[in-house]
Design a protein around this motif. Structure first.
Motif, PDB file in Angstrom:
ATOM      1  N   ARG A 137      44.327  37.472  39.369  1.00  0.00           N
ATOM      2  CA  ARG A 137      44.455  36.496  38.291  1.00  0.00           C
ATOM      3  C   ARG A 137      44.185  35.114  38.863  1.00  0.00           C
ATOM      4  O   ARG A 137      44.586  34.814  39.983  1.00  0.00           O
ATOM      5  CB  ARG A 137      45.857  36.551  37.696  1.00  0.00           C
ATOM      6  CG  ARG A 137      46.070  37.796  36.867  1.00  0.00           C
ATOM      7  CD  ARG A 137      47.445  37.916  36.311  1.00  0.00           C
ATOM      8  NE  ARG A 137      47.861  36.736  35.558  1.00  0.00           N
ATOM      9  CZ  ARG A 137      48.960  36.707  34.823  1.00  0.00           C
ATOM     10  NH1 ARG A 137      49.726  37.775  34.738  1.00  0.00           N
ATOM     11  NH2 ARG A 137      49.297  35.619  34.167  1.00  0.00           N
ATOM     12  N   ASP A 185      35.659  38.921  33.059  1.00  0.00           N
ATOM     13  CA  ASP A 185      36.628  38.252  33.930  1.00  0.00           C
ATOM     14  C   ASP A 185      37.088  36.927  33.331  1.00  0.00           C
ATOM     15  O   ASP A 185      38.258  36.568  33.420  1.00  0.00           O
ATOM     16  CB  ASP A 185      36.032  38.017  35.320  1.00  0.00           C
ATOM     17  CG  ASP A 185      36.084  39.260  36.199  1.00  0.00           C
ATOM     18  OD1 ASP A 185      36.983  40.092  35.988  1.00  0.00           O
ATOM     19  OD2 ASP A 185      35.236  39.387  37.095  1.00  0.00           O
ATOM     20  N   THR A 229      40.653  36.615  35.097  1.00  0.00           N
ATOM     21  CA  THR A 229      40.663  37.271  36.402  1.00  0.00           C
ATOM     22  C   THR A 229      39.405  36.951  37.183  1.00  0.00           C
ATOM     23  O   THR A 229      38.453  36.362  36.652  1.00  0.00           O
ATOM     24  CB  THR A 229      40.753  38.802  36.241  1.00  0.00           C
ATOM     25  OG1 THR A 229      39.646  39.267  35.477  1.00  0.00           O
ATOM     26  CG2 THR A 229      42.055  39.206  35.569  1.00  0.00           C
ATOM     27  N   VAL A 265      47.782  41.769  38.083  1.00  0.00           N
ATOM     28  CA  VAL A 265      46.917  41.682  36.909  1.00  0.00           C
ATOM     29  C   VAL A 265      47.652  42.167  35.670  1.00  0.00           C
ATOM     30  O   VAL A 265      47.577  41.549  34.613  1.00  0.00           O
ATOM     31  CB  VAL A 265      45.622  42.495  37.141  1.00  0.00           C
ATOM     32  CG1 VAL A 265      44.772  42.516  35.893  1.00  0.00           C
ATOM     33  CG2 VAL A 265      44.849  41.921  38.314  1.00  0.00           C
TER      34      VAL A 265
END
Length: 159
Positions: A111, A148, A153, A118
């Motif tokens: 993250r 992402d 992330t 996560v």
């Protein structure tokens, strides 16, 4: 009228984050995220990402073929492979922050908002977007896929 068309006629630089006038551009990928230029914690290049995906996909195909047995070359192989890849991906990223292919290549899902796991919801959303392929192919200036960016992330090096 120019304002409406300017966003898509301006080219790919229109999607870059707005910086104050005179500010220097980022020196390396991940600088704007606070990540190091190289070594553990730095962003992973595209080749390693694709390599990890291929390892995961081949492992899922092997499990699917073993599950289907003599019917492995029927029409269900690709569907079962996708389901195995999806379930393993969500479970592995939720539990350990990496899939088996990512582990072999020294990659981890992290993250960007803090040093925490996560979690199931982000892993599920990330994998759902990966199923559609297109969000992973479209990348930003840091090389992060849209899946992402949507989940907050990044794929980073572990070694």
């Amino acid at each position: 009228m120019a304002r409406m068309t300017g966003s898509w006629l301006s080219g790919p630089t229109a999607a870059l984050p707005k910086k104050p006038y005179g500010a220097e551009p980022d020196k390396f990928r991940g600088e704007s995220l606070g990540l190091p230029q190289s070594g553990p914690g730095s962003l992973v290049p595209t080749g390693r990402r694709v390599g990890a995906l291929m390892i995961d996909w081949l492992m899922a195909a092997g499990v699917s073929a073993a599950f289907l047995g003599s019917n492995a070359f029927g029409g269900a192989l690709s569907t079962i492979t996708l389901l195995v890849w999806f379930v393993v991906g969500v479970a592995a990223v939720t539990i350990s922050s990496f899939t088996p292919g990512q582990f072999f290549l020294g990659i981890s899902v992290a993250r960007i908002d803090g040093p925490v796991k996560v979690g199931f919801v982000r892993a599920l959303a990330r994998s759902l977007l990966l199923v559609f392929v297109v969000p992973a192919v479209i990348t930003d200036a840091d090389g992060r896929g849209m899946h992402d960016r949507a989940t907050g992330t990044a794929l980073v090096r572990t070694r």
